[in-house]
Enzyme design. Structure first.
Site: not given
Ligand code: EPU
Length: 502
Positions: A388, A22
């Site tokens: 995750d 996904k």
């Molecule tokens: N963060 C910041 N600022 C930002 C972006 C992120 O502080 O601008 C922080 C977040 O709050 C978090 C950390 O950085 O503490 C990592 O977040 P990240 O941006 O990597 O998360 P994401 O890209 O929004 C993806 C997955 C999530 C998964 C996370 C971490 C997708 C669609 N989502 O989210 O997946 O938990 O990476 O690996 O790829 C899931 O599939 O259940 C899910 C939540």
């Protein structure tokens, strides 16, 4: 609304295929906005988040079609729309990664600023910082982020208090590939899903160096053209199925699971004493058929939002149906279902021996254990232990011996499953960003409320070993990210059913 009812206590056994990822599919679908000409994606899982993303993309002029072989064909037919409005974006945070490709390809983008999230504060400051670093002019107006100006490229540092950002990296990368100049992304996410996005973009003509490392160097190109690409297997689903096998002391062979994507998880499982078998097998063997048989397509009816659609799976023409004990206890279509999504882009099968039947398939298999010990785990960006799989690992630790401390370093608030697991008789205490689990508890069935995708999976795993009946309500969370998990578990011998919740 559906709920899942589980009669606990069944040992799982058999083979099951992992679906396509996904979290690799979503940014690749968004990146399709960048590309001229048709794209064919194999292995895109059919789940709610993917359908939502495709719906949103259709409003942005990207047409899609599920093809007879299960692949997904995409093509931009109208590039005039630049706005992804709130009523579409609010259902899914991942839609914020539309802003990079929209801005890069169409010169301007308006995307709703993401709202709150059930497992804590999830800012997008790093996305915005990165876009600015590439030359974007950003304005916030009416809850929307407006990006405009030429994509120049630049040096961007994407590390934050919690490490790298997965979708932030995807957003900046998908803008940088069409930049006028060079971009360097320092502290880029190294997750396999980002590597898969890079591979897709390179096939389309992007110039990216340092793939898989913390520093991505991108030379902008003027145009990307369509390609065919197979999405990687879902490492989180693979880990979930593996833990289901371990929890039930079963022998579950998770086909397509890539051990190289699950290093930290396998390390923790081995440390806990869970015996595992890791290997590869011929695809033909994985399929339970002699090597030279020619797969043929069968059609499966499938419910889709807005009507019925058909999918198809390659299947042995003359092999006997998988029998009880050899391939698990369920219906063979269920067993093969994962196959459809993992290998649904099989090339035409030649008369002699197909490429498909020669392909080797990695697998990870759970084996029965005599004793399982509690171990600690800390979630971290890849290659660390994935957040995750944190909730599912907490469920596993509930039945291991001893005490385990599971610490969340990505989303310190992502522990809503703890209270629900305690309703089954688990003994888990929250201490800041950690869950302290007193293992060795006998769990008993109860009615539980799913709160997010991975928490739902954790509750289902616990339900598999809880004595009596467990009901997990609000399973629409599960449907967002797992492709028919309950059918896969049933094919392995779980006693569970989906029922309408009134
Ligand atoms: N963060 C910041 N600022 C930002 C972006 C992120 O502080 O601008 C922080 C977040 O709050 C978090 C950390 O950085 O503490 C990592 O977040 P990240 O941006 O990597 O998360 P994401 O890209 O929004 C993806 C997955 C999530 C998964 C996370 C971490 C997708 C669609 N989502 O989210 O997946 O938990 O990476 O690996 O790829 C899931 O599939 O259940 C899910 C939540």
């Amino acid at each position: 609304m559906d709920k899942i009812r589980i009669q606990g206590g069944r040992r799982l056994e058999g083979r099951v295929w992992v679906s396509g990822s996904k979290n690799a599919s979503l940014p690749i679908l968004a990146a399709a906005l960048l590309v001229d000409g048709p794209i064919i994606l194999d292995g895109v899982p059919r789940l709610a988040d993917v359908h939502n993303m495709l719906y949103m993309l259709s409003k942005l002029g990207l047409e899609h079609e599920w093809q007879a072989d299960g692949s997904l064909r995409l093509e931009v037919v109208d590039d005039s729309v630049i706005e992804a409005p709130y009523h579409l974006v609010r259902t899914m945070r991942a839609s914020f990664c539309l802003i990079g490709p929209l801005w890069a390809r169409r010169g301007k983008a308006i995307v709703s600023y993401p709202g709150g999230c059930v497992f804590g504060h999830r800012p997008v400051d790093l996305h915005l910082k990165g876009l600015r670093g590439l030359g974007a002019r950003l304005d916030l107006d009416g809850g929307n982020v407006h990006a405009s100006g030429p994509v120049r490229g630049g040096d961007v540092f994407l590390g934050g208090s919690f490490g790298s950002t997965v979708l932030g990296t995807a957003n900046i990368l998908t803008a940088a590939v069409l930049a006028q100049g060079r971009t360097s992304i320092e502290y880029a996410a190294q997750e396999p899903e980002i590597v898969d996005l890079c591979h897709f973009l390179v096939k389309c003509g992007a110039k990216i160096e340092g793939i898989g490392s913390h520093r991505l160097e991108i030379e902008g190109v003027s145009r990307l053209t369509g390609c065919r690409h197979e999405i990687i297997a879902d490492r989180i689903e693979a880990g979930t199925l593996l833990m289901a096998g371990i929890m039930t002391r079963g022998e579950v062979q998770v086909l397509g699971a890539r051990p190289d994507h699950l290093g930290a998880v396998l390390d923790r499982l081995r440390e806990a004493g869970a015996p595992l078998e890791i290997g590869e097998m011929e695809l033909s063997e994985a399929f339970g058929m002699p090597g030279r048989e020619r797969p043929r397509m069968i059609r499966l009816e499938e419910e889709q939002p807005g009507g019925r659609a058909t999918g198809s799976v390659p299947r042995s023409g003359s092999a006997p149906s998988p029998s009880k004990g050899s391939l698990g206890q369920g219906n063979s279509d269920d067993l093969l279902m994962g196959y459809r999504f993992r290998h649904n882009g099989l090339p035409p099968v030649p008369d002699s021996q197909s490429e498909a039947t020669q392909e080797r398939v990695p697998y990870i298999k759970s084996l029965p254990w005599d004793r399982l010990d509690c171990v600690d785990a800390v979630t971290m960006p890849y290659p660390g232990f994935p957040t995750d799989l944190q909730a599912q690992f907490v469920s596993l630790m509930c039945i291991a011996d001893g005490v385990s401390v599971v610490t969340e370093k990505i989303y310190p608030e992502r522990f809503i499953h703890v209270a629900e697991l305690n309703r089954l008789g688990a003994q888990i205490r929250r201490e800041g960003p950690s869950a302290i689990i007193k293992g060795g508890q006998r769990l008993g069935g109860a009615t539980l409320m799913a709160s997010d995708l991975r928490a739902s999976a954790a509750l289902i795993l616990a339900g598999l070993v809880a004595k009596g009946t467990t009901e997990v309500r609000r399973v629409y969370h599960l449907d967002r990210g797992y492709e028919r998990l309950e059918q896969k578990l049933c094919s392995l011998g779980a006693d569970m059913e989906r029922v309408r919740d009134r």
